[in-house]
Design a protein around this motif. Structure first.
Motif, PDB file in Angstrom:
ATOM      1  N   HIS A 180      40.351  30.651  15.105  1.00 28.54           N
ATOM      2  CA  HIS A 180      41.615  30.099  14.621  1.00 28.54           C
ATOM      3  C   HIS A 180      41.962  28.801  15.361  1.00 28.54           C
ATOM      4  O   HIS A 180      42.334  27.803  14.735  1.00 28.54           O
ATOM      5  CB  HIS A 180      42.728  31.139  14.802  1.00 28.54           C
ATOM      6  N   GLU A 181      41.831  28.825  16.671  1.00 30.87           N
ATOM      7  CA  GLU A 181      42.188  27.633  17.447  1.00 30.87           C
ATOM      8  C   GLU A 181      41.240  26.466  17.147  1.00 30.87           C
ATOM      9  O   GLU A 181      41.653  25.307  17.153  1.00 30.87           O
ATOM     10  CB  GLU A 181      42.255  27.942  18.943  1.00 30.87           C
ATOM     11  N   GLN A 182      39.960  26.771  16.871  1.00 24.51           N
ATOM     12  CA  GLN A 182      39.022  25.701  16.505  1.00 24.51           C
ATOM     13  C   GLN A 182      39.454  25.074  15.176  1.00 24.51           C
ATOM     14  O   GLN A 182      39.394  23.855  14.992  1.00 24.51           O
ATOM     15  CB  GLN A 182      37.590  26.252  16.408  1.00 24.51           C
ATOM     16  N   GLU A 218      54.809  30.377  21.744  1.00 30.11           N
ATOM     17  CA  GLU A 218      54.381  28.969  21.888  1.00 30.11           C
ATOM     18  C   GLU A 218      54.184  28.317  20.526  1.00 30.11           C
ATOM     19  O   GLU A 218      54.556  27.173  20.312  1.00 30.11           O
ATOM     20  CB  GLU A 218      53.057  28.885  22.658  1.00 30.11           C
ATOM     21  N   GLU A 219      53.575  29.069  19.619  1.00 29.95           N
ATOM     22  CA  GLU A 219      53.312  28.509  18.285  1.00 29.95           C
ATOM     23  C   GLU A 219      54.630  28.200  17.562  1.00 29.95           C
ATOM     24  O   GLU A 219      54.747  27.187  16.876  1.00 29.95           O
ATOM     25  CB  GLU A 219      52.444  29.455  17.444  1.00 29.95           C
ATOM     26  N   THR A 220      55.617  29.078  17.746  1.00 33.13           N
ATOM     27  CA  THR A 220      56.937  28.827  17.153  1.00 33.13           C
ATOM     28  C   THR A 220      57.526  27.541  17.740  1.00 33.13           C
ATOM     29  O   THR A 220      58.099  26.715  17.014  1.00 33.13           O
ATOM     30  CB  THR A 220      57.882  30.021  17.431  1.00 33.13           C
ATOM     31  N   GLU A 251      43.002  22.581  25.900  1.00 29.13           N
ATOM     32  CA  GLU A 251      43.380  23.612  26.868  1.00 29.13           C
ATOM     33  C   GLU A 251      43.341  25.007  26.235  1.00 29.13           C
ATOM     34  O   GLU A 251      42.812  25.952  26.818  1.00 29.13           O
ATOM     35  CB  GLU A 251      44.786  23.286  27.377  1.00 29.13           C
ATOM     36  N   GLU A 252      43.873  25.116  25.027  1.00 25.61           N
ATOM     37  CA  GLU A 252      43.926  26.437  24.378  1.00 25.61           C
ATOM     38  C   GLU A 252      42.524  26.960  24.085  1.00 25.61           C
ATOM     39  O   GLU A 252      42.235  28.129  24.317  1.00 25.61           O
ATOM     40  CB  GLU A 252      44.755  26.372  23.092  1.00 25.61           C
ATOM     41  N   GLU A 253      41.664  26.097  23.556  1.00 26.24           N
ATOM     42  CA  GLU A 253      40.293  26.546  23.269  1.00 26.24           C
ATOM     43  C   GLU A 253      39.587  26.978  24.554  1.00 26.24           C
ATOM     44  O   GLU A 253      38.882  27.985  24.572  1.00 26.24           O
ATOM     45  CB  GLU A 253      39.491  25.435  22.578  1.00 26.24           C
TER      46      GLU A 253
HETATM   47 FE1  OFO Z   1      49.923  25.429  18.156  1.00 26.42          FE
HETATM   48  O1  OFO Z   1      48.736  25.606  19.564  1.00 26.42           O
HETATM   49 FE2  OFO Z   1      46.981  26.166  19.213  1.00 26.42          FE
HETATM   50  O2  OFO Z   1      47.283  26.805  17.604  1.00 26.42           O
END
Ligand code: OFO
Length: 171
Positions: free
Chosen positions: A93-95, A49-51, A129-131
């Motif tokens: 990391h996501e924060q 997903e990050e790519t 959403e990711e957090e």
């Molecule tokens: Fe790129 O989506 Fe979270 O880091």
């Protein structure tokens, strides 16, 4: 035409997304070696997903008639203490990524770059959403503690994640 200050933040985000992919791959490799094959799969899908995010931002820059500034991708952490440690690091990391995305939105607004502002809103929502997802996984891991049999059930659940390109066009 894209202003230099906006281009700079977007270029840095391309780099940050590829760094994220690298970081997730590093954590996936750790989980795989530690016997958590499901978590390894979840983390690998996140790297994919990050790519996709990095490529998407890169394409936005090209569509705006510019080219990104390329920079070296930093070496991610490679040593982890446990699967809980991995997901603690994922949340941190996501924060941090959320702060970066908010910064891009602020710069785009200040520069009256409505195209970039619209573009980056997708990422503002994605970060919420990711957090939330990672926070949910981490809460479960904290509750499970040292109970390996329940931890392995969670691992199996994490292993059901499949990559789906967030930007694939449906025809
Ligand atoms: Fe790129 O989506 Fe979270 O880091």
């Amino acid at each position: 035409m894209i202003k230099d200050v906006v281009l700079k933040t977007l270029s840095e985000q391309v780099n940050a997304e590829y760094y994220s992919a690298y970081f997730y791959l590093s954590m996936s490799a750790y989980a795989d070696r530690a016997g958590f094959k499901g978590a390894a799969k979840w983390l690998f899908v996140q790297a994919q997903e990050e790519t996709a995010h990095g490529t998407h931002i890169y394409q936005h820059i090209l569509e705006r008639g510019a080219a990104p500034a390329f920079a070296a991708i930093s070496v991610p952490p490679v040593a982890f203490k446990s699967i809980q440690d991995v997901f603690e690091k994922v949340l941190q990391h996501e924060q941090h990524v959320t702060e970066r995305i908010n910064h891009i939105a602020s710069v785009a607004m200040q520069e009256n770059d409505h195209a970039t502002y619209q573009f980056i809103l997708w990422y503002v929502n994605e970060q919420i959403e990711e957090e939330a997802t990672v926070d949910g996984i981490l809460s479960k891991i904290r509750l499970i503690g040292d109970n390996l049999s329940i931890l392995y059930s969670l691992d199996a659940e994490l292993g059901t994640r499949e990559f789906s390109d967030p930007f694939a066009t449906t025809t």
